[in-house]
Each structure stands twice: as C-alpha cells, then as structure tokens.
Design a protein around this motif. Structure first.
Motif, mmCIF file in Angstrom:
data_model
loop_
_atom_site.group_PDB
_atom_site.id
_atom_site.type_symbol
_atom_site.label_atom_id
_atom_site.label_comp_id
_atom_site.label_asym_id
_atom_site.label_seq_id
_atom_site.Cartn_x
_atom_site.Cartn_y
_atom_site.Cartn_z
ATOM 1 N N HIS A 452 1.190 -2.248 -52.639
ATOM 2 C CA HIS A 452 0.693 -1.401 -51.545
ATOM 3 C C HIS A 452 1.834 -0.575 -50.951
ATOM 4 O O HIS A 452 1.660 0.628 -50.678
ATOM 5 N N THR A 715 -7.695 -4.890 -52.440
ATOM 6 C CA THR A 715 -7.294 -4.214 -51.201
ATOM 7 C C THR A 715 -8.513 -3.758 -50.398
ATOM 8 O O THR A 715 -8.464 -3.739 -49.162
ATOM 9 N N ASP A 716 -9.606 -3.394 -51.084
ATOM 10 C CA ASP A 716 -10.828 -3.058 -50.341
ATOM 11 C C ASP A 716 -11.310 -4.258 -49.534
ATOM 12 O O ASP A 716 -11.670 -4.133 -48.355
ATOM 13 N N ARG A 718 -9.520 -6.884 -48.529
ATOM 14 C CA ARG A 718 -8.574 -7.259 -47.466
ATOM 15 C C ARG A 718 -8.603 -6.272 -46.311
ATOM 16 O O ARG A 718 -8.458 -6.668 -45.142
ATOM 17 N N GLN A 719 -8.761 -5.010 -46.603
ATOM 18 C CA GLN A 719 -8.831 -4.019 -45.523
ATOM 19 C C GLN A 719 -10.091 -4.233 -44.681
ATOM 20 O O GLN A 719 -10.070 -4.105 -43.445
ATOM 21 N N ARG A 720 -11.173 -4.588 -45.343
ATOM 22 C CA ARG A 720 -12.436 -4.809 -44.632
ATOM 23 C C ARG A 720 -12.325 -5.967 -43.655
ATOM 24 O O ARG A 720 -12.856 -5.915 -42.542
ATOM 25 N N PHE A 726 -2.767 -5.291 -44.589
ATOM 26 C CA PHE A 726 -3.277 -4.441 -43.514
ATOM 27 C C PHE A 726 -3.121 -5.107 -42.154
ATOM 28 O O PHE A 726 -3.592 -4.584 -41.148
#
Length: 816
Positions: A452, A715-716, A718-720, A726
């Motif tokens: 990232h 990553t989608d 974890r970001q959510r 994040f």
C-alpha cells in the motif's frame, strides 16, 4: 556539565523516562557511557542519554561509577532508542539494551557480611546460627546463595532478623561480567632459542638426555613463522603439556595467552563465486536502485525505501548482492536481515562467496561467546555486511549504507515476547533516516501495508516478474486444488489425498524431491474420549494437549507441560480414546506407509533440538540423503532447493479461519511461499493444495499466483472496516491469575480509554473489546484484551498509567 540524565535498568518504568544524577568531580562522563547509579535501596545499571548544567529536580544523587571507560553507545544509537521508546511506548533502557554488547546487562547482587563482635549464640535459633556460621566462614556470602540452601522466603526472613539484631550487614554490588574475550595459550620460540649456536647446543643436549619429544617440539617450532596454539601443537605432535613446560623452564619457548575469535562461520567452507549474468528484469532493478542510491540529492528526496516485488525464484538475492557491491565500493557497508535463524546459513553462503572474509553473523542461535566476539569483530570494522535475524539490525556496523530486509512480509520480524515490541521494518526505515542509508524490502508476497505504501508513493516499487532457473526463464509451478470433501466421500481418509499420492509416486520414480507442508506439529492435535466427550487439556492453559507419537506423550505447545498418554479416560475410565487432527508426525507416518523406500526428514521444532540442527538437516536434504521433507512454516521461508519438483500443502485451512483480520493474508503468503519452493531447478514444478474450502478467494488467488488480485480484494475489505493500513492499532493485554479480576480490569481500562478519547476529542477513534484472547489462559494466567483503533491512537496512552499486568503492543501483527 554537572548533571546527567540516565536511563535506568529497572522494570515498570514509563516510556522515555530518565532520572537526573549529579556527576562527581572524580568522573568524566559522556553521552553513551554505561554507569552504576543508586536507585532506591539498590545499585542499578544505567546509560547516560543527556548532559546538562542544571538538574530539573532539586535533590540529586551522584553517579556511583563507570561500568566502561569509553561510551558504549553513540548519540545516533541513543536517538534511535528514543524513537523506539516513543513509538512503541516502551521503557527507554529496554530500547537501549537492543544495542548493548552481548552479556552487558548485569544485575546487582545482595551480599551479607558478618559484624565483628562477640555475641551470645544461645539467644539464636538453630537456623539463625546456621546462616551466621555460613556468613562468618566465608567472610561474606550472596543472598542468592543462601536462598539456594534454605529457600527464598526463609533465607530472606533469617537475614532480616540477623540484620535487625545488628549481627550482619547487607550491601548491593554489581554482579561480575558474564562474558569477555576468549584467550588461548600460544607457544613460540624465544629469541634465545632462535640463535643458531644456542639452538644447536640445545638440540644436542636434548637428544643426549633422550628428551626426544622435547627435541621434536623444538624442531617443529623452528619451522613456524607464527606462534601456534598449545592445543594444536599437542594435537599435531602428540605431546603433553609437561613437555612444553620443560622447554619453557629452560627459556627455549614462551607461552603467552592470545585473544582468539569464536568464529560462528568456522564450520563453513565457501569458495569465492563469480557473479552470474543478470536477466533483463534484474538489470533494470539494479540500475534503478543503484542510481537512486548514488544520486547526490537523495537526502532532499527522503530516505530511499525500495519494495523489491519479485515472484519466487526471480533472483532477488542477486539484486541484493549487486547493489551491496556498489555500496561497498563507495566506502559504505550493509546489513542483510532474514526472518529466521534457519535461513542464515543459506544467505551467508551466497554473501560469503561474493565477499569472502568480510561477512559477519549476529543472531540468538549463536553461543554467548560467539555473539560477544562477533559484536566486537563487527564494531572494529572487519565486516562489509552483517547477516542475521531482527537483532542484527542493531549491530555496531560503522558507515552503514544499505539495509536489506529479505522476505519482508514475515511476521517474525515483529518482536512480540518482550519489551520493546518493535517491528524490524519500521525501525530499519528510521535507522536509515538517521544514517543516510537506503532500504530494500524484498518479497514475492509483500506485506499488505508495505505494498500500500508503494502504491501511495511512500516506497519505490521495483518488480521482477520472471522466474529464473538454471535452464533460463521458467514459468511458475502449476497449482492443483484438491477438494478434501470429495476425498472423504470416496472413502479416502488419509491426510495424503489420492492426487497427492500419485504425484509423489511420479516425482520419486523420476529421482526428484518432494516437500510437504503442514503448519501443525505432533501426531494428533487433540485426544477425545468417544464415550463421554472428554478432551485432554493443559491444566495451566486453555488449549488441548497435542499427541506426539514419537515420545508417546501429550504436550502443551504453549507452556511445554507434558504427560504420558493415558490408556483410559480420566472422567469415565473407558478406553474409547480417539486421536483426532493431524500434525507433521502423523504425515511422516503416512508417507512411511505409502512410500517405505523413500528417505524422510521432518523439519519442525520437535525435530530441531540442537545447535546447527537446521543447517545439518538442510545440508542432508540438498545432498539427496532424503527424498521427502515434511515441515511446518520453516520450509516456506525462502529456501532454494533445486531438486524439489513437487510441493504438497496438506491442509490450506489451518490458519484461514483464525480470529484475525490478517488470517487471509497470512494464509495467502504461506501458500504462495510453499508453492515457490517447487520447480527452481531444471525441471518444472507442481503444487497440490488440499483444502475443505476450494472456492475460498484466498486459496483461489494463491493457486493463480495472483498477488495483485488478492491485494485489491483485501484492501477493499480493510478500508470498509477500518483496519490497517487504513488505520493503526494498539493491542492492550491484561493477565491475572483470577479470571474475574482479569475481566473487571479489562472493562475498567475499556471505560478509561473511551473517556480519554472523549477528553482528547480523538477523531475516528474506537475501542475493540474487551474480549478474552484466543488462548484465554496461558501458563496459569487468564488474559483479556482490547484494541485501540484510529489514525494515531498513541496519544491516548500518553497520560494513562497502566498497572502491572498490562502489556502494550503498538502496531501488532496479530489479534489473537
């Protein structure tokens, strides 16, 4: 300067906490000096971290003395330790201790001294008489010595009574240094013996008196240009020490003690190896990294941190070697970090072949004496590169220009068992900032956080997309997924599926090697009574005992408690015991059943019980003394085994459903790394993944070698839900012998953290928990945990003093 700020070696201190001491006129004290200081009723070890003309407190005590004549830490090392202390919320001395010479930390010992006066012994108890007799006989005796004879509580009680009666005194003194340079007796001819006329006369005299062995020794030493160790002399000439003493008495030889190095690489014989031609990708990688490092203006651009993202077998190590050669040519040196001690030898062989005689090694697997000598060897500038596990980052290497972190995704780079709980990657980047060095992070499956940062431009991404084998470019191994549910439907219950058995049969028939991976030790993971359901558990931990058939014992893998296998159930006294689950020992038994002619090696913690066992096992497998290697996660960590064409993963589900948001990432990395061991030689590789979840996206991505697809999906997710990268996490764990007290304290701190967040108006801050840890009881102590989550939750703990029993883990790599 009249005052010094000292980091004191004492438990339960706050992060960055130091104490002010006056500098007596008799001492010359500088920053980095190790000192003895009075600390409460005892004398403690400390490190001077700052000097000033004024003290921040009214009353100060004086420094008692210097431990070393010269400073043992540089201002740069102290600056790094301060950063570690602040970032990881750890006591400053713990952080400084990372950089101290091996064996330098010393405790104070309490000594009991007799008082010289007449006393009436009839007033004393027999135990008091016994202690007083011991103290008087020896002149003084250590309190630990008395505790060993009488027991800790009784020894302290009796010495307190004698002290109160004025019959003994008590002092605290530093314990003796446990480590020091090693010296050996060396033998040489004296100047008198080297004179020709004297030498001829002595030879004649020795032969005349039939002292033939002395004459042989004399003749041998005449031929030597350098002194020879007494051990080697006795071994080569089969002579005794008395023979050498006789020559010494006649002033013909001199015996003197010379410092020798306990060299951990003395077992290795590595020939110099020329650099192989580079592939196009390697050449591009070396060029881009080399240009960025050599650029004069790079300091203004920030510390260059490169993420070397290369598929397994793409030649990342050769890139390390080429870049390091350029750094060394510019007058700088480098550190190469590996995630496991077991990988040190393989890496040392590659680096020693390219930089002969200029490689140092530092890791906890060395003996204390080897660590001491290697530390001194490195500090004196005798090495161009230091190789080791995470502790090697703190080697006293001058002129640091490059830090290489191989397999940077490995969670073993995080120190979790003691303070400071630092992550090597973050400390390496900080050290590079302080020294002007560059950092290369290498991996085929980078940490999600690292990749990232590369996508955000914080790290510089360098890619190696092609696998290189002795035959040229080669595709990654073909991966097949076996659905274990279908195996059970077909009545096949062996841990080795039918496709895996067929593939092993083919590989072994072709004279190829096989590795089998299972991240569980033992034979059966738990033992259950089929009549009443009783499960054998550790009495001190909340986990089941693992059955080890080799030792015929059930063992707790957390605290090492063990008990013999019971013939009956302790609850219902029936013999209906079922040994369920599988470990590496069970897999070894199955391989022996299906392939009795195949040579077999097992690589797990139970099989590796002595020094150099890792190296010897790996050498045996490379030398074709075995056909099949069965192991835990050790075999997934960057091994280069050219004869392996088949990798079998016995159970891909072991860590997939672990209560941790990183479980998918860890599973993906393990599967890809194990798969990467196959097909690194002249023949193509094949991988078989056995699983009960064949449609799981993590397993599907690993089978396709699709890191980018896995990264995007991970990553989608974890970001959510607000997980790193994040956000940041701090893990707080409380342990106590009483379950209710443990829970109540965790709930109290939970409320305290919420109040602290409200008081500081913390943005996007939340507390996860409190909940019991995954193994909620360990070594007799219950454990509850909670997590602070936010962009930077560290300030929330700045004004909070947690009581004894709490551990603080900043940026943890696990949540269980």
């Amino acid at each position: 300067m009249n005052y010094a700020e000292v980091a004191v070696n004492s438990p339960r201190l706050q992060r960055g906490q130091t104490f002010s001491y006056a500098i007596p006129a008799r001492l010359t004290v500088d920053i980095g000096h190790a000192v003895w200081v009075p600390f409460g009723p005892r004398t403690a070890q400390g490190i001077v971290v700052e000097l000033s003309d004024r003290s921040p407190v009214e009353t100060t005590r004086e420094i008692a003395g210097l431990i070393s004549d010269d400073p043992i830490l540089s201002p740069l090392q102290i600056q790094l330790a301060r950063w570690i202390s602040e970032h990881y919320l750890s006591p400053l001395f713990d952080c400084l201790a990372l950089m101290l010479p091996p064996g330098y930390e010393r405790k104070t010992v309490t000594y009991v001294h007799p008082v010289d006066r007449e006393i009436d012994l009839s007033t004393l108890t027999p135990e008091q008489k016994q202690v007083l007799s011991i103290v008087r006989e020896k002149g003084r005796t250590s309190l630990p010595g008395l505790e060993r004879k009488l027991g800790k509580a009784k020894a302290r009680q009796i010495t307190d009574q004698l002290l109160e009666a004025g019959l003994v005194t008590r002092t605290a003194e530093p314990e003796k240094a446990r480590l020091g340079p090693k010296t050996e007796p060396y033998v040489r001819l004296t100047d008198q013996a080297r004179r020709e006329e004297s030498l001829a006369a002595e030879r004649a005299r020795l032969r005349k008196s039939r002292a033939y062995k002395q004459a042989e020794v004399l003749d041998f030493l005449v031929e030597q240009k350098q002194p020879i160790s007494l051990h080697d002399l006795r071994k080569r000439l089969a002579c005794s020490s008395a023979t050498v003493r006789a020559l010494e008495d006649r002033h013909l030889v001199a015996v003197e003690r010379i410092r020798t190095r306990r060299n951990p690489l003395s077992r290795l014989s590595v020939p110099a190896s020329p650099a192989p031609p580079l592939s196009r990708s390697q050449e591009t990688a070396c060029l881009s990294i080399g240009e960025a490092i050599a650029r004069p203006s790079r300091r203004a651009d920030g510390t260059p941190v490169f993420l070397l993202f290369g598929v397994t077998g793409s030649g990342k190590t050769e890139v390390y070697l080429r870049v390091l050669a350029k750094v060394i040519a510019s007058g700088k040196r480098g550190i190469c970090l590996v995630p496991e001690i077991a990988l040190t030898r393989q890496t040392v062989e590659r680096f020693a072949g390219r930089f002969p005689g200029r490689v140092g090694v530092l890791h906890s697997g060395l003996s204390p004496g080897e660590q001491f000598d290697e530390w001194q060897w490195i500090m004196e500038g005798n090495c161009d590169v230091v190789i080791g596990a995470r502790s090697a980052l703190f080697a006293p290497l001058p002129d640091l220009g490059l830090i290489i972190m191989d397999e940077e995704h490995e969670w073993t780079y995080k120190q979790e068992d003691k303070s400071p709980r630092y992550h090597t990657r973050d400390v390496a980047v900080k050290l590079a900032q302080l020294t002007g060095a560059a950092v290369i992070l290498g991996s085929a499956t980078p940490d999600i956080g690292s990749f990232h940062k590369a996508q955000q431009g914080e790290y510089r991404l360098v890619e190696l997309k092609e696998r290189i084998t002795p035959g040229g470019y080669s595709p990654l191994p073909e991966v097949s997924i076996v659905d274990l549910r279908e195996e059970l439907k077909a009545g096949h219950t062996s841990p080795l599926s039918r496709p895996l058995i067929a593939a092993m049969k083919e590989a072994l028939a072709n004279g190829e090697q096989v590795i089998l991976f299972l991240n569980r030790r033992g034979t059966a993971t738990f033992v259950r009574c089929r009549s009443c359901g009783f499960v054998f558990r550790c009495p001190r931990c909340s986990i089941a005992l693992t059955h080890h058939s080799v030792r015929e014992r059930m063992i707790c893998h957390r605290c090492r408690y063990s008990v013999a296998v019971a013939p009956t159930c302790p609850r219902c006294n029936r013999r209906h015991l079922a040994f369920l689950g599988i470990g590496t020992q069970r897999v070894a038994e199955e391989v022996g059943h299906f392939f009795p002619e195949a040579g077999l090696l097992r690589w797990d913690r139970d099989a590796i019980t002595r020094k150099y066992a890792h190296e010897d096992l790996l050498t045996d497998f490379r030398d074709r003394k075995a056909d099949v290697l069965i192991g835990t996660q050790m075999i997934a960590k960057g091994l280069d085994l050219p004869q392996v064409t088949l990798a079998g993963i016995i159970s891909a589900d072991t860590g997939l459903n672990f209560p941790d948001f990183r479980s998918g990432e860890h599973t993906f990395q393990l599967l890809c790394q194990v798969a990467g061991r196959a097909g690194r030689g002249m023949r193509a590789g094949k991988v078989i993944i056995q699983t009960y979840s064949p449609d799981n996206h993590t397993i599907q991505a690993a089978a396709r070698h699709d890191y980018l697809g896995f990264y995007r999906r991970e990553t989608d997710y974890r970001q959510r839900y607000g997980y790193p990268p994040f956000s940041r996490l701090i893990r707080l764990v409380y342990s106590h012998i009483n379950e209710d007290a443990c829970r109540r304290e965790a709930e109290r701190v939970h409320r305290l953290m919420l109040d602290e967040g409200a008081k500081q108006n913390a943005v996007e801050f939340s507390v996860i928990g409190p909940v019991p840890t995954f193994a909620f009881r360990a070594r007799g102590r219950y454990r509850w945990q909670l997590f602070l989550r936010g962009p930077d939750p560290t300030p929330l703990l700045s004004d909070v003093a947690l009581p004894r029993g709490w551990t603080v883990d900043v940026d943890p790599v696990g949540m269980a």
